[in-house]
Design a protein around this motif. Structure first.
Motif, short mmCIF file in Angstrom:
data_model
loop_
_atom_site.label_atom_id
_atom_site.label_comp_id
_atom_site.label_asym_id
_atom_site.label_seq_id
_atom_site.Cartn_x
_atom_site.Cartn_y
_atom_site.Cartn_z
N UNK A 26 36.31 38.27 40.97
CA UNK A 26 35.30 38.97 40.19
C UNK A 26 34.43 39.91 40.99
N UNK A 27 34.32 39.71 42.30
CA UNK A 27 33.46 40.56 43.11
C UNK A 27 34.01 41.98 43.24
N UNK A 28 35.32 42.19 43.51
CA UNK A 28 35.82 43.57 43.56
C UNK A 28 35.57 44.34 42.27
N UNK A 29 35.69 43.67 41.13
CA UNK A 29 35.42 44.34 39.85
C UNK A 29 33.95 44.74 39.76
N UNK A 30 33.06 43.86 40.18
CA UNK A 30 31.63 44.18 40.16
C UNK A 30 31.33 45.36 41.08
N UNK A 31 31.94 45.37 42.26
CA UNK A 31 31.74 46.46 43.21
C UNK A 31 32.22 47.78 42.62
N UNK A 32 33.40 47.77 42.00
CA UNK A 32 33.94 49.00 41.41
C UNK A 32 33.06 49.50 40.28
N UNK A 33 32.56 48.58 39.46
CA UNK A 33 31.71 48.97 38.34
C UNK A 33 30.41 49.61 38.84
#
Length: 300
Positions: A26-33
């Motif tokens: 979930x962290x890479x998705x949060x970073x991308x967002x």
């Protein structure tokens, strides 16, 4: 870093514990967002010629948001118009938050070399600028200002007889543990990391909330340190994405619940805290986008 999260002082040479956190589910998705949101507001046409105005508005709104989390939930226009931040706890909190947002951008080069020194400066600024003597005029004993607390010293978020109930009520680490973990955090920052800025900012914020290293204003200092990381990393170089706005909008209960995840030190808990911080940045971006739109229409 909770007691079970990666610790620089015990990590093998070459190990990058923050990068490990960056790979949690979930962290890479949060970073991308977050990156997409930040890129969008930086691309707004108003930013080409009026970015200083957006920065100023972002600082004001960040201070209001950070103060609200610490129990002083003033309307934005009240923060804007007031010049008296005297003896009442809520006024002290708002004044401290305003001083911190003004100071944060001045400390970037020092942060990369000596984070503990910057944290001491932030506490000095929050407490009103006094460093010696028996009092500061802001309800803080001068001998406790600008240094980590010693054994037996009390901790309150805002000094004064009308101080609100503290937002963070987790057990306080002992003074010697605070000193060790501050050194570990400093080593992580100085060593640098391949982790995204959001991860580093969330860990700095969370660790300072966990330690509450000073006798007062720890929440304000923790959020100001998060701001410094976001600016200094290059993610938000003009300081127009006030995460404090987002933290306040998400609410005190959600803030505490996400922070409990950080304290747990579990992968899920750490990921939830980082994602919460990411959402706060995105909401700060939304606030500054609205400012850009208002400036474009001539309404602000």
């Amino acid at each position: 870093m909770s007691t079970t999260a990666p610790n620089a002082s015990s990590a093998p040479r070459g190990h990058d514990p923050l990068a490990t956190l960056g790979s949690l589910p979930g962290v890479p998705d949060a970073v991308d967002s977050v990156r997409k949101a930040v890129d969008a507001v930086y691309g707004h046409r108003v930013m080409r010629r009026r970015s200083n105005e957006v920065t100023s508005e972002a600082a004001l709104r960040a201070a209001r948001g950070s103060a609200a989390l610490s129990g002083a939930d003033w309307a934005l226009e009240e923060v804007r118009r007031r010049s008296d931040f005297g003896a009442a706890a809520d006024a002290l909190t708002v004044g401290a938050a305003l001083r911190l947002t003004a100071e944060a951008g001045q400390l970037l080069s020092i942060w990369r070399q000596s984070p503990v020194r910057v944290l001491a400066r932030l506490h000095l600024v929050a407490a009103g600028g006094a460093g010696t003597g028996t009092g500061t005029g802001y309800g803080v004993a001068g001998e406790t200002v600008g240094r980590p607390r010693l054994a037996g010293e009390p901790v309150v978020e805002t000094p004064g007889p009308d101080s609100p109930k503290p937002l963070i009520e987790a057990p306080l680490p002992a003074a010697d543990e605070v000193a060790g973990r501050l050194n570990g955090l400093s080593e992580l920052v100085i060593a640098g990391s391949s982790a995204p800025a959001l991860v580093t900012a969330a860990v700095v914020h969370g660790e300072l909330l966990a330690l509450r290293p000073f006798g007062s204003y720890n929440g304000l200092v923790a959020r100001a340190a998060e701001r410094i990381v976001l600016i200094g990393s290059g993610l938000d170089p003009k300081s127009i994405c006030p995460s404090e706005v987002g933290h306040a909008e998400l609410g005190r209960a959600a803030y505490v619940a996400a922070f409990d995840g950080y304290l747990s030190g579990t992968p899920d808990g750490m990921a939830a805290w980082i994602a919460h911080c990411g959402r706060a940045v995105e909401l700060g971006v939304r606030e500054s986008t609205a400012v850009c739109e208002a400036l474009q229409r001539g309404a602000a």
